[in-house]
Design an enzyme around this catalytic site. Structure first.
Site, PDB file in Angstrom:
ATOM      1  N   GLU A 288       3.341   0.323   6.588  1.00  0.00           N
ATOM      2  CA  GLU A 288       3.361  -0.972   5.892  1.00  0.00           C
ATOM      3  C   GLU A 288       4.113  -0.852   4.565  1.00  0.00           C
ATOM      4  O   GLU A 288       4.450   0.236   4.120  1.00  0.00           O
ATOM      5  CB  GLU A 288       1.932  -1.456   5.609  1.00  0.00           C
ATOM      6  CG  GLU A 288       1.315  -2.323   6.700  1.00  0.00           C
ATOM      7  CD  GLU A 288       1.871  -3.755   6.707  1.00  0.00           C
ATOM      8  OE1 GLU A 288       2.839  -4.014   5.978  1.00  0.00           O
ATOM      9  OE2 GLU A 288       1.335  -4.586   7.448  1.00  0.00           O
TER      10      GLU A 288
ATOM     11  N   ASP B  23       3.185 -11.235  10.174  1.00  0.00           N
ATOM     12  CA  ASP B  23       2.713 -10.158   9.301  1.00  0.00           C
ATOM     13  C   ASP B  23       3.593 -10.133   8.048  1.00  0.00           C
ATOM     14  O   ASP B  23       3.779 -11.160   7.410  1.00  0.00           O
ATOM     15  CB  ASP B  23       2.739  -8.841  10.085  1.00  0.00           C
ATOM     16  CG  ASP B  23       1.815  -7.779   9.506  1.00  0.00           C
ATOM     17  OD1 ASP B  23       1.763  -7.622   8.282  1.00  0.00           O
ATOM     18  OD2 ASP B  23       1.153  -7.069  10.291  1.00  0.00           O
TER      19      ASP B  23
ATOM     20  N   ASN C 128      -0.776 -11.603   3.790  1.00  0.00           N
ATOM     21  CA  ASN C 128       0.467 -10.936   4.170  1.00  0.00           C
ATOM     22  C   ASN C 128       1.659 -11.796   3.759  1.00  0.00           C
ATOM     23  O   ASN C 128       1.511 -12.893   3.216  1.00  0.00           O
ATOM     24  CB  ASN C 128       0.503 -10.696   5.688  1.00  0.00           C
ATOM     25  CG  ASN C 128       0.095  -9.296   6.066  1.00  0.00           C
ATOM     26  OD1 ASN C 128       0.574  -8.318   5.503  1.00  0.00           O
ATOM     27  ND2 ASN C 128      -0.823  -9.186   7.028  1.00  0.00           N
TER      28      ASN C 128
END
Length: 297
Positions: free
Chosen positions: A18, A204, A145
């Site tokens: 991430e 996301d 997100n």
């Protein structure tokens, strides 16, 4: 959108990759592996450097002399030269129930960080770190997100992954204020029994390009989508991994789109079909991105 050549940027898979951030000064990619409690640096030569954390790092921000690391146990400064860590603020939430998730720095150096609720209840929030303190800016979602700003700095984008929605706010760069929350784009949730191959995924992480278009990683959808400033779907890029997590622009000309991905908790048969799951992928784009902003401590 035309066909894209998808490549591995690095062969070492993360469990939950991430928060990729490109360092223009170092020509290197920083990102995190949340599940493995690591901050990572992928150099232009393909070499990987890792820093082990004591708690999950949700996201990172460049400072020009290291990184800010938003962890479950608060906000930390990481000296990437020495490896020294220093906590600069405790978490503004109960770390037994939530942790930091996606975060980005605005053009004034304020670090915006969202949270995720462990029980996936709609109790996550968006915080702004500025002048040595956290300020709660928005709430009422489950999985924060997709933070990004329009090139004119007038719009802030924010995503609730579980809700399959991307929101837009009016943004005031001078004050760091936001207002007029509205739905920018929404996606169809997965229906009961629907096969993954027929599911488009949920939004996301995101990145903005120089034309103000939003590139969004569609988790479980095996694709990126590019959205116009109006929210219209302009096209998609199919990926060889089921769970992309976040794109960011990098390279000398900011035309390389890096994409982190996840493999944690995925079925073994899926992982057998997707050897690149968890790896950082890259592709070349015609439209460049924008350089990352540096955060103020």
């Amino acid at each position: 959108m035309s066909e894209f050549k998808i490549e591995q940027a690095g062969p070492t898979p993360a469990r939950l990759g991430e928060s990729p951030v490109w360092s223009m000064a170092e020509q290197a990619l920083y990102y995190v592996d949340i599940a493995a409690h690591q901050v990572l640096r992928l150099g232009a030569d393909g070499r990987l450097k890792q820093w082990q954390m004591d708690a999950e790092p949700g996201c990172i921000a460049l400072t020009g002399g290291g990184l800010l690391v938003a962890r479950r146990d608060g906000l930390w400064c990481l000296d990437t030269a020495s490896g020294e860590e220093q906590q600069i603020a405790p978490p503004p939430f109960d770390p037994a129930r939530q942790r930091f998730n996606d975060g980005k720095t605005d053009a004034a150096g304020r670090f915006w960080i969202g949270t995720i609720d462990d029980a996936r209840a709609p109790q996550a929030a968006l915080y702004r770190w500025a002048d040595g303190q956290f300020t709660a800016m928005a709430d009422g979602i489950t999985n924060s997100n997709g933070l990004a700003w329009s090139p004119d700095q007038c719009t802030l984008y924010w995503t609730d992954t579980k809700a399959h929605e991307i929101y837009a706010f009016d943004f005031d760069l001078a004050t760091g204020g936001i207002a007029n929350r509205r739905i920018f784009a929404s996606f169809e949730p997965r229906a009961p029994g629907q096969p993954l191959e027929a599911y488009g995924g949920r939004p996301d992480g995101a990145a903005i390009d120089a034309e103000g278009c939003l590139w969004v990683a569609m988790y479980e959808g095996a694709r990126l989508v590019r959205l116009a400033p109006t929210g219209e779907l302009l096209g998609e890029v199919r990926l060889p991994v089921r769970c992309p997590t976040m794109p960011t622009f990098g390279g000398p000309d900011l035309r390389t789109l890096y994409v982190t991905s996840a493999r944690d908790g995925r079925p073994q048969e899926e992982l057998a079909r997707e050897p690149w799951a968890g790896c950082v992928l890259k592709l070349q784009t015609a439209v460049p991105g924008r350089p990352p902003n540096l955060a103020r401590r």
